[in-house]
Design a protein around this motif. Structure first.
Motif, PDB file in Angstrom:
ATOM      1  N   ILE A 255      43.503  -4.463-104.665  1.00 44.14           N
ATOM      2  CA  ILE A 255      44.687  -4.083-104.003  1.00 44.14           C
ATOM      3  C   ILE A 255      45.986  -4.457-105.148  1.00 44.14           C
ATOM      4  O   ILE A 255      46.830  -3.858-105.099  1.00 44.14           O
ATOM      5  N   ILE A 272      48.965  -0.497 -99.929  1.00 48.05           N
ATOM      6  CA  ILE A 272      48.598  -2.196-100.309  1.00 48.05           C
ATOM      7  C   ILE A 272      48.743  -2.777 -98.632  1.00 48.05           C
ATOM      8  O   ILE A 272      47.688  -3.632 -98.524  1.00 48.05           O
ATOM      9  N   ALA A 275      45.390  -1.688 -96.902  1.00 46.60           N
ATOM     10  CA  ALA A 275      44.290  -2.252 -97.533  1.00 46.60           C
ATOM     11  C   ALA A 275      44.170  -3.815 -97.408  1.00 46.60           C
ATOM     12  O   ALA A 275      43.099  -4.386 -97.031  1.00 46.60           O
ATOM     13  N   SER A 276      45.473  -4.611 -97.228  1.00 49.99           N
ATOM     14  CA  SER A 276      45.440  -5.805 -96.925  1.00 49.99           C
ATOM     15  C   SER A 276      44.808  -6.057 -95.318  1.00 49.99           C
ATOM     16  O   SER A 276      44.123  -7.176 -95.015  1.00 49.99           O
TER      17      SER A 276
END
Length: 305
Positions: A255, A272, A275-276
């Motif tokens: 990430i 981002i 993906a988090s």
């Protein structure tokens, strides 16, 4: 000389009024205390959940709506483009697989070794037992940054950089003490009579452990497994240091290294945040599903007698 009836009646009414006023004050005080307590809890929960909620909402925004002025707090319309884009990245798919392999391996090794060590500490009496437990806990508190340099030189000399072992071994080092600490308290609370009966029936010490103790300790082992997996899954420092191959990165490092992340104007905030959420949501679901087992395992051994 007795007091007049009217005086006695007035005195009784005054005492009753005073008692009623005191009771009303106590009720108001208790009510205010409860309101203040629940208000504090609500603010604390909002404070803790706000970053996660903001990340979740941002992950559903398009690349242009993220920077809208004034700010749009709710994504209108909600888009799944960010999630499609991250799963199209070959490096992110590899990173998820790497995280699963490293976290699962470290958890399995720590549980295997830690359960045996914890059982020995719980059942055997030897000098320095409490000191040993204190040292075990101190190792878990040791900062990883203090040993990252020597570990890198050693792993590099052994040819273990860009190897799963370079992540599994340090993770075991820091998860094993937590496993021993949790399971020692749990094993100490189990009745010794069951083990003595198994020994009388001809079981060896290890057979007693695997056939009698381990099934009874399942809640504690399950609790330790979840906590160890979460710690290994969230690890960043070792993965960032020992892995340079894009196909060996873990999810937390991947990430931070999304394409364009080195240029401020090209930060892929949508990807981002998506993906988090992807790497955080499984842990949240895991804890919510098994929260009762986690609590029962953590509180085992807290009350005796």
């Amino acid at each position: 000389m007795s007091a007049p009836p009217n005086a006695i009646q007035v005195t009784g009414e005054a005492a009753a009024a005073s008692a009623g006023t005191s009771s009303a004050r106590r009720l108001r005080g208790n009510l205010l205390g409860q309101v203040g307590f629940y208000a504090f809890i609500a603010l604390f929960v909002i404070f803790c959940l706000a970053p996660f909620v903001w990340t979740l909402l941002t992950s559903f925004k398009g690349p242009t709506t993220i920077f809208d002025v004034p700010i749009r707090y709710l994504p209108r319309p909600a888009e799944l483009a960010n999630y499609r884009q991250i799963f199209q990245l070959d490096r992110f798919r590899w990173a998820l697989l790497n995280s699963v392999i490293v976290a699962s391996s470290a958890t399995a090794i720590s549980l295997t070794i830690g359960s045996i060590c914890a059982y020995a500490v719980a059942r055997l009496n030897f000098p320095g037992k409490n000191f040993l437990l204190a040292m075990v806990l101190a190792i878990a508190m040791f900062p990883g940054i203090a040993i990252i340099g020597p570990l890198f030189r050693q792993f590099n000399a052994w040819g273990l950089t860009n190897n799963y072992l370079a992540l599994i071994l340090p993770n075991v080092t820091f998860t094993l003490p937590i496993c021993i600490w949790i399971l020692t308290a749990f094993f100490s609370d189990l009745p010794v009579e069951l083990e003595e009966s198994a020994r009388v029936d001809g079981c060896t010490r290890m057979q007693t452990f695997y056939k009698i103790v381990a099934p009874l300790a399942a809640p504690g082992v399950f609790t330790a497994a979840i906590l160890l997996f979460i710690q290994a899954w969230n690890e960043f420092l070792f993965a960032r240091t020992f892995m340079s191959d894009p196909h060996r990165l873990t999810a937390t490092v991947a990430i931070a290294q999304f394409e364009g992340a080195d240029v401020a104007a090209q930060y892929p905030w949508g990807q981002i945040t998506a993906a988090s959420i992807v790497i955080t949501l499984p842990l949240v679901v895991l804890v919510l599903l098994f929260q009762r087992r986690i609590i029962s395992g953590l509180t085992a051994g807290a009350v005796k007698g």
